[in-house]
Scaffold this motif. Structure first.
Motif, PDB file in Angstrom:
ATOM      1  N   PRO A 107       0.750  -1.312   0.202  1.00 63.86           N
ATOM      2  CA  PRO A 107       0.002   0.108   0.091  1.00 63.86           C
ATOM      3  C   PRO A 107       0.847   1.446   0.006  1.00 63.86           C
ATOM      4  O   PRO A 107       0.548   2.256  -0.654  1.00 63.86           O
ATOM      5  CB  PRO A 107      -0.762  -0.063   1.198  1.00 63.86           C
ATOM      6  N   ALA A 108       1.675   1.268   0.795  1.00 64.57           N
ATOM      7  CA  ALA A 108       2.685   2.454   0.831  1.00 64.57           C
ATOM      8  C   ALA A 108       3.273   2.777  -0.421  1.00 64.57           C
ATOM      9  O   ALA A 108       3.442   4.033  -0.903  1.00 64.57           O
ATOM     10  CB  ALA A 108       3.676   2.437   2.129  1.00 64.57           C
ATOM     11  N   LEU A 109       3.806   1.843  -1.065  1.00 72.25           N
ATOM     12  CA  LEU A 109       4.260   1.986  -2.560  1.00 72.25           C
ATOM     13  C   LEU A 109       3.580   2.330  -3.466  1.00 72.25           C
ATOM     14  O   LEU A 109       3.864   3.361  -4.185  1.00 72.25           O
ATOM     15  CB  LEU A 109       5.271   0.632  -2.727  1.00 72.25           C
ATOM     16  N   PHE A 110       2.520   1.702  -3.464  1.00 73.85           N
ATOM     17  CA  PHE A 110       1.141   2.088  -4.315  1.00 73.85           C
ATOM     18  C   PHE A 110       0.893   3.686  -4.293  1.00 73.85           C
ATOM     19  O   PHE A 110       0.651   4.385  -5.177  1.00 73.85           O
ATOM     20  CB  PHE A 110       0.169   1.363  -4.158  1.00 73.85           C
ATOM     21  N   ASP A 111       0.761   4.189  -2.880  1.00 82.88           N
ATOM     22  CA  ASP A 111       0.434   5.545  -2.737  1.00 82.88           C
ATOM     23  C   ASP A 111       1.703   6.411  -3.466  1.00 82.88           C
ATOM     24  O   ASP A 111       1.396   7.520  -3.874  1.00 82.88           O
ATOM     25  CB  ASP A 111       0.427   5.817  -1.189  1.00 82.88           C
ATOM     26  N   CYS A 112       2.815   5.995  -2.911  1.00 78.57           N
ATOM     27  CA  CYS A 112       4.080   6.635  -3.405  1.00 78.57           C
ATOM     28  C   CYS A 112       4.087   6.928  -5.065  1.00 78.57           C
ATOM     29  O   CYS A 112       3.993   7.943  -5.501  1.00 78.57           O
ATOM     30  CB  CYS A 112       5.261   5.900  -2.994  1.00 78.57           C
ATOM     31  N   HIS A 113       3.635   5.788  -5.650  1.00 73.76           N
ATOM     32  CA  HIS A 113       3.706   5.907  -7.192  1.00 73.76           C
ATOM     33  C   HIS A 113       2.642   6.714  -7.789  1.00 73.76           C
ATOM     34  O   HIS A 113       2.561   7.674  -8.648  1.00 73.76           O
ATOM     35  CB  HIS A 113       3.370   4.284  -7.699  1.00 73.76           C
ATOM     36  N   GLU A 114       1.352   6.860  -6.875  1.00 72.57           N
ATOM     37  CA  GLU A 114       0.272   7.501  -7.157  1.00 72.57           C
ATOM     38  C   GLU A 114       0.572   8.992  -7.113  1.00 72.57           C
ATOM     39  O   GLU A 114       0.220  10.000  -7.886  1.00 72.57           O
ATOM     40  CB  GLU A 114      -1.006   7.233  -6.463  1.00 72.57           C
ATOM     41  N   GLU A 127      -6.489  17.100  -7.075  1.00 70.27           N
ATOM     42  CA  GLU A 127      -7.492  16.129  -6.499  1.00 70.27           C
ATOM     43  C   GLU A 127      -6.998  14.658  -6.113  1.00 70.27           C
ATOM     44  O   GLU A 127      -7.313  14.398  -4.869  1.00 70.27           O
ATOM     45  CB  GLU A 127      -8.551  15.669  -7.476  1.00 70.27           C
ATOM     46  N   THR A 128      -5.860  14.360  -6.817  1.00 72.42           N
ATOM     47  CA  THR A 128      -5.254  12.894  -6.291  1.00 72.42           C
ATOM     48  C   THR A 128      -4.411  13.127  -4.836  1.00 72.42           C
ATOM     49  O   THR A 128      -4.485  12.469  -4.091  1.00 72.42           O
ATOM     50  CB  THR A 128      -4.276  12.553  -7.414  1.00 72.42           C
ATOM     51  N   SER A 254      -8.454   5.304 -13.173  1.00 71.15           N
ATOM     52  CA  SER A 254      -7.296   5.546 -12.242  1.00 71.15           C
ATOM     53  C   SER A 254      -7.970   5.883 -10.844  1.00 71.15           C
ATOM     54  O   SER A 254      -7.378   5.428  -9.863  1.00 71.15           O
ATOM     55  CB  SER A 254      -6.302   6.530 -12.584  1.00 71.15           C
ATOM     56  N   VAL A 255      -8.907   6.757 -10.850  1.00 70.85           N
ATOM     57  CA  VAL A 255      -9.550   6.949  -9.577  1.00 70.85           C
ATOM     58  C   VAL A 255     -10.233   5.831  -9.011  1.00 70.85           C
ATOM     59  O   VAL A 255     -10.060   5.247  -7.978  1.00 70.85           O
ATOM     60  CB  VAL A 255     -10.624   8.229  -9.639  1.00 70.85           C
TER      61      VAL A 255
END
Length: 307
Positions: A107-114, A127-128, A254-255
């Motif tokens: 999860p933390a890495l996914f957030d980081c990429h986003e 917004e993201t 993506s959202v």
């Protein structure tokens, strides 16, 4: 821009996503009797067979918790000498690929990429950034910050500072420090004093003392802010984000992917309830009518069931 600031201003965070670390309100639970090796065999067969068996990929990856998916990734690499992410990328495409990769990313890495994508894309996607920083707990923001540093070699706040400006930036950067009060106790006297301070900073002056607003809104606990009547809950906010992402011109996949994957183990049940309350239809039926194929099937699994 004004509405992004408004969202940050109103939203901030909800106690469920801040203080509840259990998966009580999630739709995805740990699978009982989980054996990573068995899942790896099924996944390899689905990927390496003639034509990818997308149904198997959906069943396995949406039927396990993220922690279990990480164990699958490790076992997959040991067995196949390749990473599961690389094989998924090579074998699937488009929104379905993005969703599967999101599912197997910590999860933390996914957030980081986003966050990186929101900052580095053409024009910063406020917004993201709002959605991520206002809906994560202090612990999640710390993990995101660490992942960002490891991934880019730079501090996240440093990069944010160069991309956002004004009061929005001030607020975002305070939230990005992850220092919100996460207690669930409410002090009515303090709430009254804060409300008065906000009134004096706003209504009574020529020009508004934004720093006072920002300080109070970013540092108080959510129950404390609720006492002052200035916060909407994260599940309601995310329900709105999902609705807008399916009802605009074309679906914003993506959202949809980010929220459905990111909240599936946290508060998807609350998001579903808010969605029904706000829009009079179920999230499940909306996803079903707005998406198709294996991508749609995987989202429905993450949603859980119809309300």
């Amino acid at each position: 821009m004004a509405n992004v600031w408004g969202d940050l201003d109103l939203l901030l965070d909800s106690p469920s996503s801040l203080t509840v670390t259990s998966t009580a309100r999630g739709t995805i639970k740990e699978k009982a009797g989980f054996k990573a090796a068995e899942d790896v065999v099924a996944l390899r067969k689905a990927i390496e067979g003639i034509g990818t068996t997308e149904k198997t990929l959906v069943e396995v990856l949406t039927g396990r918790s993220n922690a279990q998916r990480q164990l699958i990734c490790k076992a997959y690499q040991e067995a196949a000498n390749r990473t599961l992410v690389d094989d998924l990328k090579g074998d699937t495409h488009g929104d379905f690929e993005d969703l599967l990769v999101a599912l197997v990313t910590p999860p933390a890495l996914f957030d980081c990429h986003e966050v990186i994508r929101a900052i580095k894309g053409p024009g910063t996607t406020e917004e993201t950034l709002t959605e991520i920083f206002a809906s994560r707990s202090n612990k999640q923001i710390k993990a995101l910050s660490d992942a960002y540093l490891a991934e880019t070699g730079r501090s996240m706040t440093h990069d944010l500072k160069s991309e956002v400006s004004g009061d929005y930036a001030t607020t975002l950067l305070i939230l990005a420090e992850g220092k919100r009060d996460e207690s669930t106790n409410v002090d009515p006297a303090k709430a009254k004093a804060d409300a008065k301070a906000l009134y004096e900073a706003g209504e009574k002056k020529w020009g508004t003392d934004e720093s006072k607003f920002i300080d109070i809104l970013c540092h108080r606990s959510v129950p404390q802010l609720r006492q002052m009547k200035c916060v909407k809950s994260v599940p309601a906010y995310l329900a709105e984000r999902l609705f807008k992402s399916t009802k605009g011109v074309g679906t914003t996949e993506s959202v949809l992917t980010r929220i459905m994957v990111g909240r599936s183990e946290m508060d998807m049940l609350d998001i579903r309830a808010e969605f029904k309350k706000l829009f009079g239809c179920s999230l499940y039926s909306t996803i079903k009518s707005e998406t198709a194929g294996s991508y749609g099937q995987a989202l429905l699994k993450l949603c859980g069931e119809d309300d």
